[in-house]
Motif scaffolding. Sequence first.
Motif, PDB file in Angstrom:
ATOM      1  N   ARG A   1       6.713  -9.886  -7.080  1.00 49.23           N
ATOM      2  CA  ARG A   1       7.037 -10.736  -8.245  1.00 49.23           C
ATOM      3  C   ARG A   1       7.508 -10.236  -9.554  1.00 49.23           C
ATOM      4  O   ARG A   1       7.062  -8.994  -9.723  1.00 49.23           O
ATOM      5  N   LEU A   2       8.352 -10.642 -10.460  1.00 47.60           N
ATOM      6  CA  LEU A   2       8.779 -10.167 -11.643  1.00 47.60           C
ATOM      7  C   LEU A   2       7.605 -10.086 -12.522  1.00 47.60           C
ATOM      8  O   LEU A   2       6.890 -11.003 -12.639  1.00 47.60           O
ATOM      9  N   SER A   3       7.207  -9.034 -12.999  1.00 47.76           N
ATOM     10  CA  SER A   3       5.873  -9.007 -13.862  1.00 47.76           C
ATOM     11  C   SER A   3       5.815  -7.925 -14.681  1.00 47.76           C
ATOM     12  O   SER A   3       6.810  -7.080 -14.802  1.00 47.76           O
ATOM     13  N   TRP A   4       5.284  -7.873 -16.003  1.00 47.33           N
ATOM     14  CA  TRP A   4       5.126  -6.758 -16.696  1.00 47.33           C
ATOM     15  C   TRP A   4       3.610  -6.923 -17.397  1.00 47.33           C
ATOM     16  O   TRP A   4       3.060  -7.823 -17.365  1.00 47.33           O
ATOM     17  N   GLU A   5       3.100  -5.780 -17.733  1.00 53.21           N
ATOM     18  CA  GLU A   5       1.742  -5.723 -18.390  1.00 53.21           C
ATOM     19  C   GLU A   5       1.770  -4.506 -19.240  1.00 53.21           C
ATOM     20  O   GLU A   5       2.339  -3.410 -19.549  1.00 53.21           O
ATOM     21  N   ALA A   6       0.789  -4.776 -20.379  1.00 52.18           N
ATOM     22  CA  ALA A   6       0.740  -4.037 -21.519  1.00 52.18           C
ATOM     23  C   ALA A   6      -0.632  -3.865 -22.252  1.00 52.18           C
ATOM     24  O   ALA A   6      -1.158  -5.030 -22.285  1.00 52.18           O
ATOM     25  N   LEU A   7      -1.067  -2.633 -22.186  1.00 54.01           N
ATOM     26  CA  LEU A   7      -2.574  -2.496 -22.787  1.00 54.01           C
ATOM     27  C   LEU A   7      -2.586  -1.320 -23.768  1.00 54.01           C
ATOM     28  O   LEU A   7      -1.990  -0.366 -23.652  1.00 54.01           O
ATOM     29  N   ALA A   8      -3.362  -1.574 -24.652  1.00 52.81           N
ATOM     30  CA  ALA A   8      -3.571  -0.511 -25.770  1.00 52.81           C
ATOM     31  C   ALA A   8      -4.890  -0.562 -26.217  1.00 52.81           C
ATOM     32  O   ALA A   8      -5.617  -1.285 -26.492  1.00 52.81           O
TER      33      ALA A   8
ATOM     34  N   VAL B   1      10.316  -5.117 -11.145  1.00 51.02           N
ATOM     35  CA  VAL B   1      11.562  -5.874 -10.954  1.00 51.02           C
ATOM     36  C   VAL B   1      11.935  -5.910  -9.483  1.00 51.02           C
ATOM     37  O   VAL B   1      12.116  -4.971  -8.831  1.00 51.02           O
ATOM     38  N   PRO B   2      11.746  -7.389  -8.739  1.00 49.06           N
ATOM     39  CA  PRO B   2      12.028  -7.122  -7.297  1.00 49.06           C
ATOM     40  C   PRO B   2      13.599  -7.148  -7.028  1.00 49.06           C
ATOM     41  O   PRO B   2      14.247  -7.512  -7.879  1.00 49.06           O
ATOM     42  N   LEU B   3      13.698  -6.459  -5.887  1.00 48.02           N
ATOM     43  CA  LEU B   3      15.173  -6.351  -5.508  1.00 48.02           C
ATOM     44  C   LEU B   3      15.676  -7.016  -4.199  1.00 48.02           C
ATOM     45  O   LEU B   3      16.598  -6.897  -3.960  1.00 48.02           O
ATOM     46  N   GLY B   4      14.664  -7.788  -3.628  1.00 51.27           N
ATOM     47  CA  GLY B   4      14.608  -8.349  -2.400  1.00 51.27           C
ATOM     48  C   GLY B   4      13.244  -8.897  -2.100  1.00 51.27           C
ATOM     49  O   GLY B   4      12.374  -8.986  -2.650  1.00 51.27           O
TER      50      GLY B   4
ATOM     51  N   LYS C   1      -3.388  12.555 -28.524  1.00 46.34           N
ATOM     52  CA  LYS C   1      -2.825  14.022 -27.850  1.00 46.34           C
ATOM     53  C   LYS C   1      -1.638  14.266 -28.350  1.00 46.34           C
ATOM     54  O   LYS C   1      -1.014  13.508 -29.063  1.00 46.34           O
ATOM     55  N   GLU C   2      -0.976  15.440 -28.097  1.00 41.85           N
ATOM     56  CA  GLU C   2       0.396  15.683 -28.485  1.00 41.85           C
ATOM     57  C   GLU C   2       1.310  14.802 -27.653  1.00 41.85           C
ATOM     58  O   GLU C   2       1.005  14.237 -26.537  1.00 41.85           O
ATOM     59  N   SER C   3       2.278  14.635 -28.348  1.00 36.69           N
ATOM     60  CA  SER C   3       3.300  13.717 -27.789  1.00 36.69           C
ATOM     61  C   SER C   3       3.754  13.967 -26.417  1.00 36.69           C
ATOM     62  O   SER C   3       4.120  13.198 -25.496  1.00 36.69           O
ATOM     63  N   ARG C   4       3.699  15.253 -25.994  1.00 37.64           N
ATOM     64  CA  ARG C   4       4.080  15.630 -24.699  1.00 37.64           C
ATOM     65  C   ARG C   4       3.183  15.285 -23.353  1.00 37.64           C
ATOM     66  O   ARG C   4       3.295  15.274 -22.328  1.00 37.64           O
ATOM     67  N   ASN C   5       2.137  14.517 -24.056  1.00 36.68           N
ATOM     68  CA  ASN C   5       1.187  13.918 -22.776  1.00 36.68           C
ATOM     69  C   ASN C   5       1.424  12.658 -22.649  1.00 36.68           C
ATOM     70  O   ASN C   5       0.786  12.111 -21.646  1.00 36.68           O
ATOM     71  N   ALA C   6       2.379  12.093 -22.935  1.00 37.82           N
ATOM     72  CA  ALA C   6       2.852  10.881 -22.464  1.00 37.82           C
ATOM     73  C   ALA C   6       3.742  10.976 -21.059  1.00 37.82           C
ATOM     74  O   ALA C   6       4.322  11.875 -20.844  1.00 37.82           O
ATOM     75  N   VAL C   7       3.461  10.152 -20.240  1.00 31.65           N
ATOM     76  CA  VAL C   7       3.977  10.333 -18.899  1.00 31.65           C
ATOM     77  C   VAL C   7       4.670   8.995 -18.465  1.00 31.65           C
ATOM     78  O   VAL C   7       4.073   7.747 -18.837  1.00 31.65           O
ATOM     79  N   ILE C   8       5.659   8.927 -17.754  1.00 28.60           N
ATOM     80  CA  ILE C   8       6.461   7.857 -17.209  1.00 28.60           C
ATOM     81  C   ILE C   8       6.651   8.126 -15.827  1.00 28.60           C
ATOM     82  O   ILE C   8       7.154   9.363 -15.281  1.00 28.60           O
ATOM     83  N   GLN C   9       6.368   7.174 -14.940  1.00 28.61           N
ATOM     84  CA  GLN C   9       6.695   7.240 -13.500  1.00 28.61           C
ATOM     85  C   GLN C   9       7.526   5.958 -13.230  1.00 28.61           C
ATOM     86  O   GLN C   9       7.222   4.918 -13.539  1.00 28.61           O
ATOM     87  N   THR C  10       8.785   6.366 -12.633  1.00 29.80           N
ATOM     88  CA  THR C  10       9.570   5.313 -12.259  1.00 29.80           C
ATOM     89  C   THR C  10       9.763   5.541 -10.588  1.00 29.80           C
ATOM     90  O   THR C  10       9.876   6.440 -10.159  1.00 29.80           O
ATOM     91  N   GLY C  11      10.210   4.234 -10.079  1.00 34.21           N
ATOM     92  CA  GLY C  11      10.514   4.589  -8.442  1.00 34.21           C
ATOM     93  C   GLY C  11      10.517   3.188  -7.944  1.00 34.21           C
ATOM     94  O   GLY C  11      11.003   2.149  -8.573  1.00 34.21           O
ATOM     95  N   VAL C  12      10.615   3.236  -6.550  1.00 35.16           N
ATOM     96  CA  VAL C  12      10.844   2.045  -5.918  1.00 35.16           C
ATOM     97  C   VAL C  12       9.704   1.800  -5.079  1.00 35.16           C
ATOM     98  O   VAL C  12       8.928   2.762  -4.647  1.00 35.16           O
ATOM     99  N   SER C  13       9.157   0.537  -4.727  1.00 29.52           N
ATOM    100  CA  SER C  13       8.036   0.179  -3.545  1.00 29.52           C
ATOM    101  C   SER C  13       8.289  -0.758  -2.647  1.00 29.52           C
ATOM    102  O   SER C  13       9.382  -1.381  -2.816  1.00 29.52           O
ATOM    103  N   TRP C  14       7.527  -0.583  -1.689  1.00 25.56           N
ATOM    104  CA  TRP C  14       7.723  -1.446  -0.313  1.00 25.56           C
ATOM    105  C   TRP C  14       6.640  -2.488  -0.368  1.00 25.56           C
ATOM    106  O   TRP C  14       5.516  -2.054  -0.336  1.00 25.56           O
ATOM    107  N   HIS C  15       6.967  -3.743  -0.590  1.00 27.88           N
ATOM    108  CA  HIS C  15       5.788  -4.702  -0.476  1.00 27.88           C
ATOM    109  C   HIS C  15       5.176  -5.214   0.889  1.00 27.88           C
ATOM    110  O   HIS C  15       6.124  -5.622   1.724  1.00 27.88           O
ATOM    111  N   LEU C  16       4.038  -4.877   1.159  1.00 30.00           N
ATOM    112  CA  LEU C  16       3.402  -5.339   2.293  1.00 30.00           C
ATOM    113  C   LEU C  16       2.347  -6.249   2.109  1.00 30.00           C
ATOM    114  O   LEU C  16       1.417  -6.092   1.784  1.00 30.00           O
ATOM    115  N   GLY C  17       2.743  -7.547   2.723  1.00 28.10           N
ATOM    116  CA  GLY C  17       2.078  -8.786   2.303  1.00 28.10           C
ATOM    117  C   GLY C  17       0.966  -8.852   3.530  1.00 28.10           C
ATOM    118  O   GLY C  17       1.053  -8.201   4.586  1.00 28.10           O
ATOM    119  N   LEU C  18      -0.373  -9.109   3.135  1.00 19.37           N
ATOM    120  CA  LEU C  18      -1.498  -8.985   3.906  1.00 19.37           C
ATOM    121  C   LEU C  18      -1.635 -10.547   4.235  1.00 19.37           C
ATOM    122  O   LEU C  18      -3.174 -11.012   4.260  1.00 19.37           O
TER     123      LEU C  18
END
Length: 223
Positions: free
Chosen positions: A48-55, A66-69, A84-101
Amino acid sequence: MTPRSVVPIIAWLLVSSPAASRAQDKVNAPERSNEAAGAPHEVFARPRLSWEALASPAFHTATGIVPLGSRVAVEAHYFGMPEKESRNAVIQTGVSWHLGLGSLGFVAPGVGWYSGVDHGAVSGSVRWQIEHGRIVSEGLMVQAIDRRDGTERGQFWDGNHVSLSLLDRRVEVGPSWEHIHFREEDEWKWGGRVAVRLARSVTAQLFTLTPGRTEWRAGLLVR
């Protein structure tokens, strides 16, 4: 990729979420009609299309899906430490495979690219959401693998919780935990989570985490 580059991704998700959610609601209407009969309050068959933000003053997180199919989705996860220093920010991007249970939920393993802490690396991720009766569990794990020697260079367990659903699924309360591990940082935290459903697609969340100085982290989940 720099921390600033995640801003256009989250902004695009904010703009696209309402339209996509309306279209998806029409598709999922039959499933939602069973909610009053005790069916799971999420539809697990596909991503499902979704977004989350916490601070909090100590830590920021943001996630976009973002679903592609019917099975594949693009994911972006941001972790930042303002103290911390700005270099401690991390971003992970990629694709996932949805396995329904089935009615129990889903598990979504993925592969992507981890960027931050002065290096980039191939990464893996696992995201899940499980429901059984009134028990709800969600979580995310991101693991980076350094290409040069194969050793661990970053790991995040974020937003993990096991909660009890109350008041006709409008409130969730339960324990939570997280793990932040990169370079000299290696920190486990645990505490509690309270979530209140403000609308069908909008949930407000509050985490409290310890040890050390107690951290209060608040934000929104939209899906």
